[in-house]
Design a protein around this motif. Structure first.
Motif, mmCIF file in Angstrom:
data_model
loop_
_atom_site.group_PDB
_atom_site.id
_atom_site.type_symbol
_atom_site.label_atom_id
_atom_site.label_comp_id
_atom_site.label_asym_id
_atom_site.label_seq_id
_atom_site.Cartn_x
_atom_site.Cartn_y
_atom_site.Cartn_z
ATOM 1 N N LEU A 186 19.602 -1.195 12.638
ATOM 2 C CA LEU A 186 20.055 -0.798 11.307
ATOM 3 C C LEU A 186 19.980 -1.967 10.326
ATOM 4 O O LEU A 186 19.596 -1.797 9.158
ATOM 5 N N ILE A 187 20.329 -3.170 10.787
ATOM 6 C CA ILE A 187 20.276 -4.356 9.925
ATOM 7 C C ILE A 187 18.840 -4.640 9.492
ATOM 8 O O ILE A 187 18.570 -4.965 8.328
ATOM 9 N N VAL A 188 17.900 -4.514 10.422
ATOM 10 C CA VAL A 188 16.490 -4.740 10.088
ATOM 11 C C VAL A 188 16.022 -3.734 9.040
ATOM 12 O O VAL A 188 15.351 -4.093 8.068
ATOM 13 N N TYR A 189 16.384 -2.489 9.214
ATOM 14 C CA TYR A 189 15.966 -1.455 8.265
ATOM 15 C C TYR A 189 16.507 -1.730 6.861
ATOM 16 O O TYR A 189 15.821 -1.500 5.859
ATOM 17 N N LEU A 190 17.721 -2.266 6.785
ATOM 18 C CA LEU A 190 18.363 -2.462 5.490
ATOM 19 C C LEU A 190 17.954 -3.763 4.800
ATOM 20 O O LEU A 190 17.910 -3.823 3.561
ATOM 21 N N PHE A 191 17.624 -4.813 5.560
ATOM 22 C CA PHE A 191 17.474 -6.130 4.952
ATOM 23 C C PHE A 191 16.072 -6.744 5.037
ATOM 24 O O PHE A 191 15.800 -7.718 4.335
ATOM 25 N N VAL A 192 15.196 -6.216 5.868
ATOM 26 C CA VAL A 192 13.837 -6.767 5.949
ATOM 27 C C VAL A 192 12.946 -6.062 4.933
ATOM 28 O O VAL A 192 12.939 -4.829 4.859
ATOM 29 N N LYS A 193 12.215 -6.828 4.155
ATOM 30 C CA LYS A 193 11.327 -6.281 3.130
ATOM 31 C C LYS A 193 9.894 -6.239 3.642
ATOM 32 O O LYS A 193 9.395 -7.210 4.209
#
Length: 445
Positions: A186-193
């Motif tokens: 979930l963190i990757v989906y929200l913060f990686v561009k």
């Protein structure tokens, strides 16, 4: 939108994305490798042979990983790579939890195959993204930070996994690493561009392949890329090295438990720290060194992994042939002298994966980096993950008939010796690699 004429700047957001992608890769290797420290209790509970354990740790994972890696790499060349990585991280984390819930050998076998389904989508999209996040002169170092994932995964998976297994049982180790992976997805989906493809390359540096690749079938595209002599030789070199690497990584902790009489927690902590620290330092060092040496001669991109493989060969043999009665005493703990060679082996053996994936990203166009990395990963997975642990286990059963308790020692010595062929194929790739880069520069002129 950034263009090749106005490439984007490398900012804190770039480094954050790299750190998160590297963390995902760390967790993928924890979930993949923690089983190696759990071999002995799993074997005892399910009454399995070394060959069956080799199938569980290698074949169950390798077949599906290899089959799905290239299609996912092709998908990454066309669709949002950040989303692919996030979804796959969630899938393999759920499958790892499933491993901890297995009550029969075949349930665990199927759960391990499910881990492979998710992890097939982690490597290629991430390598493709990192190559678009950093300029070529900084790319090897950036990829080296990402490639610390396996090394830190081994360190954390073996050391922490061994402690958890000894205190709470082997199932708890799977659960402890699987649950945080869901949050990480979930963190990757929200913060990686998602970066712009080919942002640091000129349009001319993408000769034909950028426009023609989407019209090709996946099979034809894979065949065309494998006709490139440097890519093919690097893939074979890495595939052979992976047989050694995965056979060694999965079975070495069991060797220290069987032959040196170490407990599961003791073996996991000592081997995990020696391997992890040596490999992390080696991966960063070789990335830094490659970026500097390649400014003088591009062949160092493959010359360094050849050198690393050559030095790691005698160190790896020493791990298993050093006398068992030679050790240091640290409090109440005995540390075999062989652990020093574990550290040396890890430092130099970390050079070939780090620099090989970087080399592939340099020799294909930006629109094909996903498939290029997946092709290399196919050889690493099919030969290394699929065959390495299983062949080592089979050799252990075979040598047990003639060498008794030392069967695993001679099996691992045999598998490590394969590194000589890795050195040979890296050397064969040196000239073709430099010519390929020259062709790409001419096309860009």
């Amino acid at each position: 939108m950034p263009t090749p004429q106005h490439p984007p700047a490398v900012t804190w957001r770039t480094h954050l994305s790299l750190a998160l992608l590297a963390t995902v890769y760390i967790f993928s290797y924890i979930d993949r490798q923690v089983v190696s420290i759990l071999i002995e209790p799993i074997k005892a509970e399910f009454n399995a042979t070394d060959t069956q354990i080799g199938m569980l740790t290698g074949l169950a994972f390798g077949l599906l990983y290899a089959a799905l890696g290239i299609p996912v790499g092709r998908m990454a060349d066309k669709h949002n790579r950040r989303t692919i990585v996030a979804i796959c991280c969630g899938i393999w984390s759920l499958a790892t939890i499933g491993c901890g819930m297995a009550t029969h050998y075949w349930q665990l076998f199927i759960a391990r195959m499910s881990v492979a389904v998710g992890e097939a989508g982690g490597m290629a999209p991430s390598i493709s993204m990192i190559a678009d996040m950093y300029p070529p002169k900084r790319r090897s170092l950036a990829i080296s930070f990402f490639m610390m994932g396996p090394n830190l995964g081994v360190l954390l998976g073996l050391s922490i996994g061994g402690l958890i297994a000894q205190a709470y049982g082997w199932r708890a180790a799977f659960l402890a690493f699987g649950i945080p992976g869901i949050l990480l997805s979930l963190i990757v989906y929200l913060f990686v561009k998602e970066p712009v493809r080919g942002a640091f390359e000129t349009a001319a540096a993408q000769p034909g392949a950028a426009s023609s690749a989407p019209q090709e079938s996946l099979l034809r595209q894979s065949q065309r890329l494998l006709t490139m002599k440097p890519l093919r030789n690097v893939a074979i070199a890495c595939g052979i090295a992976a047989i050694t690497g995965y056979g060694y990584g999965v079975w070495a902790p069991a060797f220290f438990m069987r032959v040196h009489g170490m407990s599961i927690a003791h073996a996991g902590l000592a081997f995990g720290l020696a391997s992890g620290v040596g490999a992390v330092v080696g991966a960063v060092f070789c990335g830094w060194l490659s970026d500097r040496l390649c400014q003088r001669d591009s062949r160092w991109q493959l010359g360094l992994p050849a050198l690393g493989a050559l030095i790691s060969l005698p160190a790896g043999i020493a791990v298993f042939q050093w006398p068992t009665n030679a050790f240091w005493t640290l409090g109440s703990m005995q540390i075999p002298h062989a652990m020093l060679f574990v550290l040396i082996f890890a430092f130099f053996a970390s050079w070939w994966p780090t620099l090989s994936y970087s080399a592939v990203s340099q020799m294909v166009s930006p629109s094909e980096r996903g498939v290029g990395a997946a092709l290399l990963n196919l050889f690493v997975t099919l030969l290394g993950v699929g065959l390495g642990p299983m062949v080592t286990g089979a050799l252990s059963d075979y040598f047990a008939g003639t060498h008794g308790a030392d069967g695993l020692r001679w099996a691992l010595t045999s598998v490590v010796s394969l590194m000589v062929f890795t050195v040979l194929f890296f050397i064969l790739a040196l000239g073709p690699y430099r010519r390929r880069l020259g062709e790409m520069k001419l096309a860009a002129a």
